[in-house]
Design a protein around this motif. Structure first.
Motif, PDB file in Angstrom:
ATOM      1  N   LYS A   1     -16.855 -15.288  19.188  1.00 49.93           N
ATOM      2  CA  LYS A   1     -18.000 -14.409  18.985  1.00 49.93           C
ATOM      3  C   LYS A   1     -17.581 -12.938  19.096  1.00 49.93           C
ATOM      4  CE  LYS A   1     -22.667 -13.406  20.699  1.00 49.93           C
ATOM      5  NZ  LYS A   1     -23.695 -13.731  21.719  1.00 49.93           N
TER       6      LYS A   1
ATOM      7  N   ARG B   1     -14.319  -7.649  14.180  1.00 41.11           N
ATOM      8  CA  ARG B   1     -14.010  -7.649  12.748  1.00 41.11           C
ATOM      9  C   ARG B   1     -15.099  -6.901  11.960  1.00 41.11           C
ATOM     10  NH1 ARG B   1     -12.230 -13.090  13.770  1.00 41.11           N
ATOM     11  NH2 ARG B   1      -9.945 -13.188  13.598  1.00 41.11           N
ATOM     12  N   LYS B   2     -16.332  -7.139  12.336  1.00 41.55           N
ATOM     13  CA  LYS B   2     -17.452  -6.456  11.670  1.00 41.55           C
ATOM     14  C   LYS B   2     -17.346  -4.948  11.862  1.00 41.55           C
ATOM     15  CE  LYS B   2     -22.548  -6.519  11.457  1.00 41.55           C
ATOM     16  NZ  LYS B   2     -22.823  -5.127  11.809  1.00 41.55           N
ATOM     17  N   TYR B   3     -17.048  -4.525  13.096  1.00 45.29           N
ATOM     18  CA  TYR B   3     -16.925  -3.103  13.392  1.00 45.29           C
ATOM     19  C   TYR B   3     -15.782  -2.497  12.576  1.00 45.29           C
ATOM     20  CZ  TYR B   3     -16.804   1.260  16.017  1.00 45.29           C
ATOM     21  OH  TYR B   3     -16.852   2.593  16.364  1.00 45.29           O
ATOM     22  N   ARG B   4     -14.691  -3.243  12.475  1.00 43.30           N
ATOM     23  CA  ARG B   4     -13.538  -2.734  11.721  1.00 43.30           C
ATOM     24  C   ARG B   4     -13.868  -2.583  10.240  1.00 43.30           C
ATOM     25  NH1 ARG B   4      -8.438  -1.438  12.040  1.00 43.30           N
ATOM     26  NH2 ARG B   4      -7.304  -1.536  10.073  1.00 43.30           N
ATOM     27  N   ARG B   5     -14.536  -3.576   9.658  1.00 44.90           N
ATOM     28  CA  ARG B   5     -14.907  -3.519   8.236  1.00 44.90           C
ATOM     29  C   ARG B   5     -15.780  -2.303   7.938  1.00 44.90           C
ATOM     30  NH1 ARG B   5     -15.818  -9.051   8.784  1.00 44.90           N
ATOM     31  NH2 ARG B   5     -18.071  -8.672   8.926  1.00 44.90           N
ATOM     32  N   GLU B   6     -16.671  -1.991   8.884  1.00 44.95           N
ATOM     33  CA  GLU B   6     -17.647  -0.926   8.658  1.00 44.95           C
ATOM     34  C   GLU B   6     -17.094   0.472   8.924  1.00 44.95           C
ATOM     35  OE1 GLU B   6     -20.815  -2.048  11.215  1.00 44.95           O
ATOM     36  OE2 GLU B   6     -21.584  -3.623   9.880  1.00 44.95           O
TER      37      GLU B   6
ATOM     38  N   SER C   1     -15.613 -11.809  16.113  1.00 44.36           N
ATOM     39  CA  SER C   1     -16.503 -11.561  14.976  1.00 44.36           C
ATOM     40  C   SER C   1     -17.107 -10.163  15.054  1.00 44.36           C
ATOM     41  CB  SER C   1     -17.611 -12.621  14.959  1.00 44.36           C
ATOM     42  OG  SER C   1     -18.517 -12.376  13.916  1.00 44.36           O
ATOM     43  N   ILE C   2     -17.470  -9.740  16.262  1.00 46.34           N
ATOM     44  CA  ILE C   2     -18.036  -8.397  16.474  1.00 46.34           C
ATOM     45  C   ILE C   2     -16.990  -7.327  16.133  1.00 46.34           C
ATOM     46  CG2 ILE C   2     -18.887  -6.794  18.226  1.00 46.34           C
ATOM     47  CD1 ILE C   2     -20.100  -9.252  19.666  1.00 46.34           C
TER      48      ILE C   2
ATOM     49  N   ALA D   1     -10.887  -2.611  17.785  1.00 49.35           N
ATOM     50  CA  ALA D   1     -11.076  -2.917  16.366  1.00 49.35           C
ATOM     51  C   ALA D   1     -10.088  -2.126  15.514  1.00 49.35           C
ATOM     52  CB  ALA D   1     -12.506  -2.599  15.947  1.00 49.35           C
TER      53      ALA D   1
ATOM     54  N   GLU E   1      -9.523  -1.199   5.020  1.00 46.53           N
ATOM     55  CA  GLU E   1      -9.136  -2.608   5.048  1.00 46.53           C
ATOM     56  C   GLU E   1      -7.618  -2.733   5.122  1.00 46.53           C
ATOM     57  OE1 GLU E   1      -9.737  -6.664   2.375  1.00 46.53           O
ATOM     58  OE2 GLU E   1     -10.889  -4.851   1.924  1.00 46.53           O
TER      59      GLU E   1
END
Length: 528
Positions: free
Chosen positions: A283, A289-294, A286-287, A272, A298
């Protein structure tokens, strides 16, 4: 008035000039052709020489890699080489720190905390480890490291206590409270000797949090750098049960011959962070990308661009292809030091097909013993020791990986033990060509890159290489050194330091009403 003869002479002169110019041009053309031919021959010659050199490099005897790298007469030594007085009996106050991050980020922070305490003449309180936020592990420093060894090994450098003292005032007893400060990242020594020291004298104790990368790595004073090495490679010893479990794993692996340890950073957090998503299912992407955002800032990252410049972690299959090209066969025993590999078995299978003798601590140690001894930071500590003691260590992503970087430094200090360090930037186009169907010369191209590395021998530290990855030359010496600064200190340096420590303690104690030794130091000798 122009005469006809003048015109003829001019015309004839022009013809002669044209003939002369044409001759020069023809001559220049011939010379150019000759130069081009000469250049082609020269390039061809050097290409053949380079090719022969590559061929020589590509047939390196693997038996050499199972041993240690060439030391050049250097050996590890972090003992002081100039005047190094013991810490005064009376300090300026107490220093507390909270070491955040993973095991090795914390390890670097502990080294920095000891150095900060030394330059401030502070009493260091046993460092707090941030073990709960990520590791869900509340064991802390005493649960991971041998506290007695830590205090004893640094007795010539700093005073260390396990906790802040109690204060007795107005008939009441309460714990001393430290003034909390957030130190600047990579702070210079001057920040500690001015602002931090002023607050310490004002409040009696300060608490620096967070304390990761809060002291500059490059310091011009070699003795300060050697102190960091004494902490990292001598004082920070894991607890006996961790050492026992690590040695048990190493013994089982070595019973079958040589073994290699690989730190495979094909894990969710690193993928990530690097932005390397395209090889995964929608899928899985998506996991990531979510981990990177959190967890990360950015930033738009394009996989193909990242991959082309070597910013993506090597896949398990790529690691296997590198080792096979280098000449390692399917009888090679490999220990994987890694968390859960992202993408699961479909990424591990090609690697296991090439190298079936693939182990990790879960496959070597009985489940009950592992559950009891290898949770949280302890599990990372076990992997650290196995990788340190392995015949060969291979990190697959050294970038921001403190685990790999610190281990490379420890193995360098531990007798130049072989490290295979892939150059991902140089390897990327080779793997991309292979994926596009260009298989000719693939293994030879891999060998040219891989055999052009240092394999863990002494080498100059060049940024962005960290001091914790390469403490040469500050923490190394030569018995027959041309440069006096590189000469090994006398073998009795610890006896001298110990004698001075005892004399100064006795003199200070005799001046006190209650002559007690508040440091708890002993006279046990040990090699640093």
């Amino acid at each position: 008035m122009r005469r006809a003869g003048d015109a003829l002479r001019r015309r004839g002169g022009h013809r002669q000039l044209k003939q002369l110019t044409g001759g020069i041009r023809r001559l220049a053309g011939r010379i150019s052709v000759a130069v081009v031919v000469l250049l082609i021959c020269t390039v061809s010659l050097f290409s053949k020489i380079g090719g022969n050199r590559s061929l020589v490099r590509s047939v390196v005897n693997l038996d050499e890699l199972w041993g240690t790298a060439v030391s050049g007469g250097w050996k590890p030594s972090s003992a002081p080489r100039s005047d190094w007085p013991p810490p005064p009996n009376q300090s300026n106050g107490y220093l507390r720190v909270r070491c955040n991050g993973g095991l090795n980020q914390q390890r670097s922070a502990i080294c920095n905390a000891v150095l900060a305490a030394r330059i401030m003449n502070a009493t260091l309180v046993l460092p707090d480890l941030d073990t709960n936020s990520f590791w869900h592990d509340e064991s802390g420093f005493p649960g991971i490291y041998d506290v007695d060894n830590f205090i004893r090994a640094l007795r010539y450098d700093v005073q260390i206590v396990e906790s802040l003292p109690e204060i007795h005032a107005h008939g009441k007893t309460k714990k001393m409270k430290a003034f909390q400060i957030r130190p600047p990242r990579d702070a210079p020594l001057s920040w500690y000797t001015t602002f931090a020291l002023e607050k310490m004298k004002e409040h009696g104790a300060i608490y620096l949090t967070p304390f990761s990368h809060r002291l500059a790595e490059e310091i011009d004073e070699p003795e300060y750098q050697r102190l960091r090495c004494r902490v990292n490679y001598h004082a920070l010893r894991f607890k006996p049960h961790i050492m026992k479990l690590s040695n048990s794993i190493v013994s089982k692996l070595r019973a079958q011959g040589h073994f290699m340890a690989i730190h495979l950073r094909f894990e969710m957090d690193m993928l990530a962070f690097a932005g390397c998503l395209d090889i995964f299912t929608p899928k899985e992407q998506s996991i990531l990308r979510k981990y990177r955002r959190e967890n990360f800032a950015e930033k738009e990252l394009v996989y193909n661009e990242r991959r082309a410049i070597g910013k993506c972690p090597l896949t398990p299959e790529e690691v296997g292809l590198i080792l096979r090209a280098m000449g390692f066969d399917n009888s090679t025993h490999i220990y994987l030091a890694a968390g859960e590999l992202f993408g699961g078995e479909r990424f591990v299978k090609p690697f296991r097909t090439l190298f079936p003798h693939l182990e990790n601590h879960s496959t070597v140690v009985p489940a009950e013993e592992l559950a009891k001894n290898a949770r949280g930071l302890v599990g990372a500590a076990v992997d650290y020791m196995v990788c340190l003691l392995a015949d060969i260590f291979m990190p697959t992503y050294d970038g921001p990986s403190n685990f790999a970087n610190n281990l490379m430094g420890h193995r360098l200090y531990y007798g130049f033990r072989t490290t295979i360090q892939p150059d991902r930037k140089a390897l990327a186009p080779i793997f991309i060509n292979r994926e596009n169907g260009h298989l000719a010369g693939f293994e030879e191209a891999i060998r040219r890159v891989m055999f052009n590395t240092k394999f863990g021998g002494p080498h100059k530290r060049v940024r962005p290489e960290s001091f914790y990855t390469n403490s040469w030359p500050e923490c190394f010496c030569q018995m027959s050194a041309k440069n006096p600064a590189d000469k090994c200190p006398p073998e009795d340096v610890l006896e001298v330091l110990n004698s001075r420590l005892q004399i100064e303690r006795s003199e200070e104690d005799s001046e006190l009403t209650n002559p007690t030794n508040s440091t708890g130091f002993t006279t046990v000798q040990e090699e640093v």
